[in-house]
Scaffold this active site. Structure first.
Site, mmCIF file in Angstrom:
data_model
loop_
_atom_site.group_PDB
_atom_site.id
_atom_site.type_symbol
_atom_site.label_atom_id
_atom_site.label_comp_id
_atom_site.label_asym_id
_atom_site.label_seq_id
_atom_site.Cartn_x
_atom_site.Cartn_y
_atom_site.Cartn_z
ATOM 1 N N ARG A 1 0.820 -1.222 0.000
ATOM 2 C CA ARG A 1 0.000 0.000 0.000
ATOM 3 C C ARG A 1 0.854 1.273 0.000
ATOM 4 N NH1 ARG A 1 -5.371 0.436 1.386
ATOM 5 N NH2 ARG A 1 -6.477 -1.412 0.749
ATOM 6 N N ARG B 1 -3.657 7.006 0.383
ATOM 7 C CA ARG B 1 -4.115 8.306 0.906
ATOM 8 C C ARG B 1 -3.136 9.012 1.826
ATOM 9 N NH1 ARG B 1 -9.985 6.176 2.359
ATOM 10 N NH2 ARG B 1 -8.696 4.313 2.470
ATOM 11 N N ARG C 1 -6.889 11.217 -6.697
ATOM 12 C CA ARG C 1 -8.087 10.480 -6.254
ATOM 13 C C ARG C 1 -9.325 11.372 -6.340
ATOM 14 N NH1 ARG C 1 -11.846 8.362 -5.789
ATOM 15 N NH2 ARG C 1 -12.734 6.929 -4.257
ATOM 16 N N ASP D 1 -6.762 -2.944 -7.473
ATOM 17 C CA ASP D 1 -7.297 -3.543 -6.249
ATOM 18 C C ASP D 1 -7.599 -5.015 -6.493
ATOM 19 O OD1 ASP D 1 -8.306 -2.534 -3.449
ATOM 20 O OD2 ASP D 1 -9.686 -4.093 -4.102
ATOM 21 N N TYR E 1 -14.902 -11.633 0.444
ATOM 22 C CA TYR E 1 -15.609 -10.374 0.125
ATOM 23 C C TYR E 1 -16.809 -10.642 -0.788
ATOM 24 C CZ TYR E 1 -11.799 -7.659 2.204
ATOM 25 O OH TYR E 1 -10.903 -7.119 3.086
#
Ligand code: CP3
Length: 348
Positions: free
Chosen positions: A27, A31, A40, A77, A153
């Site tokens: 990662r 952010r 973004r 992702d 998920y």
């Protein structure tokens, strides 16, 4: 795949011990970087961003420019795979992913038989763009989620604290769950092979939720599928370099390293680096495993954590990384401090 001689990251995957070790962070695009937040903000949804090659290649390169890591990881992702299997996927701001959950045969039946690689064409274009722009010493890593983590998920439709919905589903409907896992194995092989053809030089398989599985379920839903993916990718690309990251499996790591055929083993932060150095054969490179919260805290916690890892893995093939992804509020100065600690190490 590529001539690895110029790239420390690839030399270590080939079995060389380097001092200082190459370094990248899971990662590393995200952010915590102001330049990431700026791109973004231009996209209404996270998936639109992932499917915009110019922006996604820029996001991949940002942490390389700022910190000079030895490897870039494709900006995308793990949930683009369910998206390309026809499941509805979205990301709610500050809430994480949302998928239309698979509850029964009915929803499973609506999935595509095979992954739609045309839908993922922008991802492959991102890879081509990044390869053309990377410094000669920086490697490019592709990735996918492991079938168990992606399925968890797909079943729950969201992140959960312990993946209870998927665990229950696998107990109650083992045959249907096996079909879902098999679909994901094939999809992952197709996806990773195409990433390699587009220019990634190694791939990482993220099994972020492996650690919630009891022994029997671990063998069936984590170990066996990853073993099949590694074999499937190598059938298409015999020299493919594969990193496995089975988060949370603790003492099963040595068995995982031996059985799956991976080249390198990603360690989460709970693993004692000395245990790993002693128990995982030297032929496997080890990757990890600073606690992301030690990086967030900085100071003495960061110095002690990094020093322990550098010392434990000295003299064996090691890629410095975190034990999980960079935490969002991590100060840039702490990442700079970490780079000084790692790069200042050894040079012997
Ligand atoms: O490592 C990198 O820099 C490359 C890009 C990458 C992302 N996600 C970008 C991302 C990678 C390798 C992933 C993997 C991923 N995605 C995993 C496995 C690794 C892990 O962290 O355990 C998982 C489980 C996911 C699923 C996912 N994607 C979640 C749970 C979330 C929301 C939570 C969060 O941290 O925001 C995402 C969104 C996501 N993926 C973001 C990024 C940069 C944040 C989206 C945003 O900027 O709004």
């Amino acid at each position: 795949m590529t001539d690895s001689s110029e790239k420390p990251f690839l030399r270590v995957l080939d079995g060389e011990a380097l001092s200082p070790p190459p370094v990248w962070l899971m990662r590393q695009a995200g952010r915590y970087l102001p330049e990431y937040r700026e791109i973004r903000a231009k996209f209404p949804t996270f998936l639109d961003f992932c499917y915009a090659p110019k922006a996604a290649s820029e996001a991949t390169l940002q942490p390389i420019r700022r910190f000079g890591f030895d490897a870039a990881i494709l900006f995308s992702d793990i949930l683009v795979v369910p998206d390309a299997l026809g499941q509805k996927v979205s990301f709610e701001v500050n809430e994480g992913p949302r998928l239309e959950p698979i509850l029964s045969e009915k929803e499973f039946g609506r999935l595509n038989e095979a992954i739609d690689l045309k839908r993922l064409a922008p991802v492959f274009e991102t890879i081509e763009r990044v390869r053309a722009a990377l410094p000669a010493t920086t490697a490019l890593i592709g990735f996918c989620g492991a079938p168990w983590t992606v399925a968890s998920y797909m079943i729950a439709g969201r992140g959960t604290p312990d993946q209870a919905p998927a665990r229950l589903f696998a107990y109650r409907e083992p045959e249907l769950f096996q079909r879902l896992i098999d679909r994901l194995i094939e999809a992952s092989v197709d996806y990773l092979a195409r990433q390699i053809e587009s220019g990634v030089e190694a791939v990482q398989i993220f099994d972020s939720w492996a650690g919630v599985l009891p022994a029997g379920e671990y063998e069936r839903w984590c170990l066996a599928p990853i073993k099949q993916i590694v074999a499937g990718v190598r059938r298409r690309h015999k020299d493919a370099q594969v990193i496995g990251f089975p988060k949370g499996i603790g003492p099963r790591l040595d068995d995982f390293a031996a059985q799956t055929g991976i080249d390198a083993l990603g360690l989460d932060s709970a693993v004692d680096p000395l245990w790993a150095a002693q128990n995982i054969p030297n032929a496997k490179a080890l990757q990890g495993n600073l606690d992301p919260l030690a990086l967030l805290a900085g100071g003495a916690a960061l110095e002690a954590g990094a020093a322990r890892i550098l010392k434990a893995f000295r003299g064996r093939p090691h890629i410095f990384n975190l034990g999980h992804g960079v935490a969002q509020p991590t100060p840039l100065a702490h990442v700079e401090a970490l780079m000084r600690l790692v790069r200042g190490h050894g040079a012997s």
